[in-house]
Design a protein around this motif. Structure first.
Motif, mmCIF file in Angstrom:
data_model
loop_
_atom_site.group_PDB
_atom_site.id
_atom_site.type_symbol
_atom_site.label_atom_id
_atom_site.label_comp_id
_atom_site.label_asym_id
_atom_site.label_seq_id
_atom_site.Cartn_x
_atom_site.Cartn_y
_atom_site.Cartn_z
ATOM 1 N N ALA A 24 0.821 -1.212 0.000
ATOM 2 C CA ALA A 24 0.000 0.000 0.000
ATOM 3 C C ALA A 24 0.857 1.264 0.000
ATOM 4 C CB ALA A 24 -0.929 0.003 1.210
ATOM 5 N N ASP A 25 2.187 1.099 -0.133
ATOM 6 C CA ASP A 25 3.100 2.231 -0.243
ATOM 7 C C ASP A 25 3.243 3.017 1.063
ATOM 8 O OD1 ASP A 25 4.937 3.408 -1.925
ATOM 9 O OD2 ASP A 25 3.580 4.979 -2.591
ATOM 10 N N GLU A 26 3.007 2.352 2.192
ATOM 11 C CA GLU A 26 3.133 2.999 3.494
ATOM 12 C C GLU A 26 4.554 2.791 4.033
ATOM 13 O OE1 GLU A 26 1.217 4.914 5.161
ATOM 14 O OE2 GLU A 26 -0.712 4.758 4.114
ATOM 15 N N VAL A 27 5.544 3.298 3.286
ATOM 16 C CA VAL A 27 6.949 3.070 3.632
ATOM 17 C C VAL A 27 7.340 3.844 4.890
ATOM 18 C CG1 VAL A 27 9.317 3.157 2.762
ATOM 19 C CG2 VAL A 27 7.437 2.694 1.194
ATOM 20 N N GLU A 28 6.816 5.037 5.055
ATOM 21 C CA GLU A 28 7.148 5.826 6.245
ATOM 22 C C GLU A 28 6.701 5.104 7.513
ATOM 23 O OE1 GLU A 28 6.421 10.309 8.083
ATOM 24 O OE2 GLU A 28 5.818 9.836 6.017
ATOM 25 N N TYR A 29 5.527 4.512 7.463
ATOM 26 C CA TYR A 29 5.040 3.738 8.621
ATOM 27 C C TYR A 29 5.989 2.576 8.908
ATOM 28 C CZ TYR A 29 2.257 0.253 11.127
ATOM 29 O OH TYR A 29 1.820 -0.701 12.030
ATOM 30 N N LEU A 30 6.423 1.845 7.869
ATOM 31 C CA LEU A 30 7.335 0.722 8.058
ATOM 32 C C LEU A 30 8.652 1.186 8.663
ATOM 33 C CD1 LEU A 30 6.731 -1.184 4.692
ATOM 34 C CD2 LEU A 30 6.058 -1.959 6.968
ATOM 35 N N ASP A 42 8.239 -6.689 22.085
ATOM 36 C CA ASP A 42 8.191 -7.780 21.110
ATOM 37 C C ASP A 42 9.175 -7.462 19.982
ATOM 38 O OD1 ASP A 42 7.638 -9.772 19.340
ATOM 39 O OD2 ASP A 42 5.475 -9.452 19.280
ATOM 40 N N GLU A 43 10.341 -8.051 20.035
ATOM 41 C CA GLU A 43 11.376 -7.764 19.051
ATOM 42 C C GLU A 43 10.953 -8.146 17.640
ATOM 43 O OE1 GLU A 43 15.311 -6.394 17.978
ATOM 44 O OE2 GLU A 43 13.904 -6.053 19.612
ATOM 45 N N GLN A 44 10.080 -9.161 17.512
ATOM 46 C CA GLN A 44 9.641 -9.598 16.183
ATOM 47 C C GLN A 44 8.917 -8.474 15.436
ATOM 48 O OE1 GLN A 44 9.924 -12.253 14.146
ATOM 49 N NE2 GLN A 44 11.473 -13.047 15.539
ATOM 50 N N TRP A 45 8.285 -7.588 16.163
ATOM 51 C CA TRP A 45 7.560 -6.483 15.519
ATOM 52 C C TRP A 45 8.511 -5.645 14.662
ATOM 53 C CZ3 TRP A 45 2.572 -5.142 14.822
ATOM 54 C CH2 TRP A 45 2.282 -3.828 14.427
ATOM 55 N N GLY A 46 9.601 -5.194 15.261
ATOM 56 C CA GLY A 46 10.561 -4.378 14.523
ATOM 57 C C GLY A 46 11.299 -5.169 13.458
ATOM 58 N N ILE A 47 11.601 -6.435 13.754
ATOM 59 C CA ILE A 47 12.314 -7.262 12.779
ATOM 60 C C ILE A 47 11.477 -7.478 11.526
ATOM 61 C CG2 ILE A 47 13.168 -9.606 12.363
ATOM 62 C CD1 ILE A 47 14.033 -9.634 15.331
ATOM 63 N N ARG A 48 10.194 -7.772 11.698
ATOM 64 C CA ARG A 48 9.321 -8.003 10.547
ATOM 65 C C ARG A 48 9.143 -6.722 9.723
ATOM 66 N NH1 ARG A 48 8.217 -13.387 9.110
ATOM 67 N NH2 ARG A 48 8.517 -14.607 10.999
#
Length: 391
Positions: A308-314, A324-330
């Protein structure tokens, strides 16, 4: 008074009606289809003034000009609205539409026009009609007439009988296991007719093909009729989260491509169709997904955001301070998919590598596990399509 002398069941028992009247009506329908907008209204009124006597000729016209009507949905809508006007207050006319227009016709376009007409007048089948529908359905199922079966289920399921629902859902699962294209159409029909059971329908169909969880073509086949019309409510009300929760733990690797694509299409639709509520909804969805504590759900969520082109959010989530480290890793892993096409993604990865090298390394290893290629920051940012990566 206009309807006082209209035909009843006896007069409309023969769908071909009075041959001379049928031919006259067919000629008028031909004029109607060939006329300009202004002239069309006059011809339409002339046909409506004939009352239900015109219905046999109108229905026969859908056979005569079937090929032309097939490529003209507006003309189909025009004829279905006329049929509805003619049958609205005449039970015998409505029964003729059902018998001759749906039950007995072997052709999809005339049947579709009759179905729309009956839907306009909120017609419901009687117990006898339902029995005839079931018998006809069984016959077409044996003949493998898939489109006719779907059309007939559209009428049959309007009665909301549980046994008919279960039979249709079982057939949908069978078609899905056989990778038949109509499986997606039947699934979309079931969801349209039973929106409150959307999660149940999706879960049962997806689990029916859990042994094919990596099959991208099957995932697209199942969602082809839904992908452009997924309701925003499915995100807000947790339908996708429920489907993920019920399906993913029951597959071999806790993955399912149909669930993956469902997330992608749902987020794209929401962002495109409801931009005025998207930013507010994004915060709400972020909280809902975090609460799942499920790395695979995170993956599909971040992949959908990338598409959806939400790169800033990512970029923000890749460096989020969370237990939860997996959140940032994913989130960072999804940036690795996007860096070739997004300068912001490349810059965010450079920042992450500098400020959180351990997280960056774990995201790179995950990327390599998924793709078989090493995750590293590209030396050059190339221009390309702004899409994420479906894997």
């Amino acid at each position: 008074m206009d309807r006082l002398f209209e035909p009843g069941a006896l007069e409309l028992a023969d769908p071909h009606g009075d041959p001379s009247r049928v031919i006259e009506v067919q000629q008028q329908v031909q004029e109607l289809l060939e006329a300009n907008r202004q002239r069309r209204e006059g011809i339409r009124q002339e046909l409506i003034q004939r009352g239900a006597w015109a219905l046999p000729g109108l229905m026969n016209a859908t056979y005569v000009w079937m090929n032309e009507l097939e490529s003209s949905p507006p003309d189909q809508d025009l004829l279905s609205s006329m049929m509805a006007d003619l049958a609205a207050d005449n039970p015998a006319a409505a029964e003729l539409l059902f018998r001759y227009g749906i039950l007995e016709t072997p052709f999809s376009t005339p049947r579709s026009i009759a179905r729309k007409a009956l839907r306009r007048i909120d017609w419901k089948p009687t117990a006898a009609d339902l029995q005839d529908l079931r018998e006809t359905l069984n016959r077409y199922r044996q003949l493998e007439g898939t489109q006719t079966v779907i059309d007939l289920y559209d009428v049959l399921l309007s009665a909301c009988q549980e046994d008919d629902f279960r039979e249709a859902l079982d057939l949908c699962k069978l078609w899905a296991r056989q990778s038949m294209k109509p499986a997606g159409e039947l699934m979309a029909l079931l969801i349209k007719l039973f929106p409150e059971r959307a999660s149940e329908i999706l879960v049962e169909v997806f689990l029916a093909v859990k042994d094919k969880y990596k099959d991208k073509n099957l995932a697209e086949l199942l969602l082809q009729s839904l992908r452009d019309s997924i309701p925003v409510a499915w995100l807000r009300e947790g339908v996708l989260l429920q489907v993920s929760k019920d399906v993913l733990p029951n597959t071999v690797s806790k993955r399912h491509t149909a669930v993956e694509y469902l997330w992608v299409y749902a987020v794209q639709n929401c962002r495109d169709q409801a931009p005025e509520v998207w930013q507010e909804l994004l915060h709400e969805l972020d909280n809902q997904v975090r609460q799942q504590d499920d790395a695979e759900v995170y993956r599909y969520w971040f992949e959908a955001m990338g598409r959806a082109d939400e790169v800033e959010y990512l970029a923000q989530q890749a460096q989020a301070d969370t237990r939860d480290e997996q959140w940032g890793i994913r989130a960072a892993c999804q940036l690795l998919f996007l860096q070739r096409y997004h300068r912001l993604a490349k810059q965010a990865l450079e920042d992450l590598k500098r400020e959180s090298p351990a997280r960056y390394e774990r995201a790179s290893r995950l990327f390599e596990t998924i793709t078989g290629s090493p995750g590293k920051i590209e030396g050059e940012t190339e221009e390309g399509p702004r899409i994420g990566h479906l894997v």
